[in-house]
Design a protein around this motif. Structure first.
Motif, short mmCIF file in Angstrom:
data_model
loop_
_atom_site.label_atom_id
_atom_site.label_comp_id
_atom_site.label_asym_id
_atom_site.label_seq_id
_atom_site.Cartn_x
_atom_site.Cartn_y
_atom_site.Cartn_z
N ASP A 183 0.83 -1.23 0.00
CA ASP A 183 0.00 0.00 0.00
C ASP A 183 0.86 1.27 0.00
O ASP A 183 0.81 2.06 0.94
CB ASP A 183 -0.95 0.02 1.21
N PRO A 184 1.65 1.49 -1.06
CA PRO A 184 2.58 2.62 -1.05
C PRO A 184 1.89 3.99 -1.08
O PRO A 184 0.81 4.14 -1.66
CB PRO A 184 3.40 2.42 -2.34
N PHE A 185 2.53 4.94 -0.44
CA PHE A 185 2.08 6.34 -0.42
C PHE A 185 2.14 6.90 -1.84
O PHE A 185 3.16 6.77 -2.52
CB PHE A 185 3.03 7.11 0.50
N ILE A 186 1.05 7.51 -2.30
CA ILE A 186 1.06 8.16 -3.61
C ILE A 186 0.35 9.51 -3.48
O ILE A 186 -0.27 9.80 -2.46
CB ILE A 186 0.36 7.31 -4.71
N ASN A 187 0.44 10.33 -4.53
CA ASN A 187 -0.31 11.59 -4.52
C ASN A 187 -1.34 11.58 -5.64
O ASN A 187 -1.49 10.61 -6.38
CB ASN A 187 0.63 12.79 -4.61
N LYS A 188 -2.06 12.68 -5.73
CA LYS A 188 -3.14 12.79 -6.72
C LYS A 188 -2.63 12.54 -8.14
O LYS A 188 -3.30 11.90 -8.95
CB LYS A 188 -3.74 14.20 -6.62
N TYR A 189 -1.44 13.03 -8.44
CA TYR A 189 -0.90 12.93 -9.80
C TYR A 189 -0.54 11.49 -10.16
O TYR A 189 -0.71 11.07 -11.30
CB TYR A 189 0.28 13.89 -9.96
N TYR A 190 -0.05 10.74 -9.18
CA TYR A 190 0.16 9.30 -9.40
C TYR A 190 -1.18 8.64 -9.75
O TYR A 190 -1.27 7.84 -10.67
CB TYR A 190 0.67 8.62 -8.13
#
Length: 235
Positions: free
Chosen positions: A129-136
């Protein structure tokens, strides 16, 4: 309404099909896991507490304009829900420093933020469950811009309602994880809200009344879940 076939079994719940293609039955388990399934155990009575607490809280949120997947509580452990396509984003709201955030930012736990934070994780057990942002999320096609805006709006609304509610129970809502699904073209709140998915501390003693007691071998795990449930006043 009857269970037909087991559609999915996760770490904390089993999901069954019903005679209605748009309706599923969720059956909450007492199984407990932490660290992406590396630690396993049982918290006796957890399934019933998490089921009934989730339904209670979802009704509060519905009344405040947040649509949810809840249809009807069938028993202590079973609930009929709308069949959604889960958006593969775990949505985490934090009001105080704790857990991975405190570790990552080199902070002690329990420091109240100037404003709530929101973060996304890609819902994928194999990747942790890796940390991502909106753009990912946009680049990977996990959600559209409009869906992310709706999810963000609802997530902060959930936080606003729950902070006020838990405050009335003498609990600090430290942080929580929620998930959303697509249902007939609409984004709605799904999954659960419980001591499995929220950090809840007693306001006076700062005692942890959530799954951290299991994660960190603090003991009295069942008692902590029961204490939260008692404060909810559900009969």
């Amino acid at each position: 309404m009857e269970k037909l076939n087991l559609l999915y079994e996760g770490k904390a719940k089993k999901v069954f099909t019903t005679e209605d293609a748009d309706v599923l039955i969720v059956d909450y388990k007492d199984d407990a896991t932490a660290f992406n399934g590396l630690k396993k155990g049982t918290i006796v009575g957890k399934g019933a507490i998490n089921n009934r607490m989730t339904n209670h809280v979802f009704k509060l949120l519905e009344a405040e304009g947040v649509p949810t997947h809840l249809i009807e509580e069938l028993s202590d452990r079973e609930t009929a829900v709308k069949k959604v396509e889960i958006v593969p984003l775990e949505v985490i709201i934090r009001n105080f420093s704790a857990g991975s955030f405190a570790k990552k930012m080199g902070m002690e736990e329990g420091i109240k933020f100037l404003c709530p934070t929101l973060e996304f994780s890609y819902k994928n057990d194999d990747l942790g469950d890796p940390f991502i942002n909106k753009y990912y999320a946009l680049a990977l096609g996990l959600a559209t811009e409009e869906e992310i805006e709706t999810i963000t709006k609802y997530a902060f609304k959930v936080n606003e309602v729950l902070q006020k509610y838990f405050d009335s129970l003498n609990l600090d809502l430290i942080d929580f994880k929620i998930e959303f699904g697509r249902y007939k073209g609409q984004i709605i709140l799904a999954d659960e809200i419980s001591p499995d998915t929220c950090r809840l501390w007693d306001k006076d003693t700062h005692e942890k009344l959530d799954k951290d007691r299991f994660r960190r071998d603090l003991g009295n795990v069942e008692d902590a879940y029961k204490e939260v449930f008692k404060r909810l006043g559900i009969h």
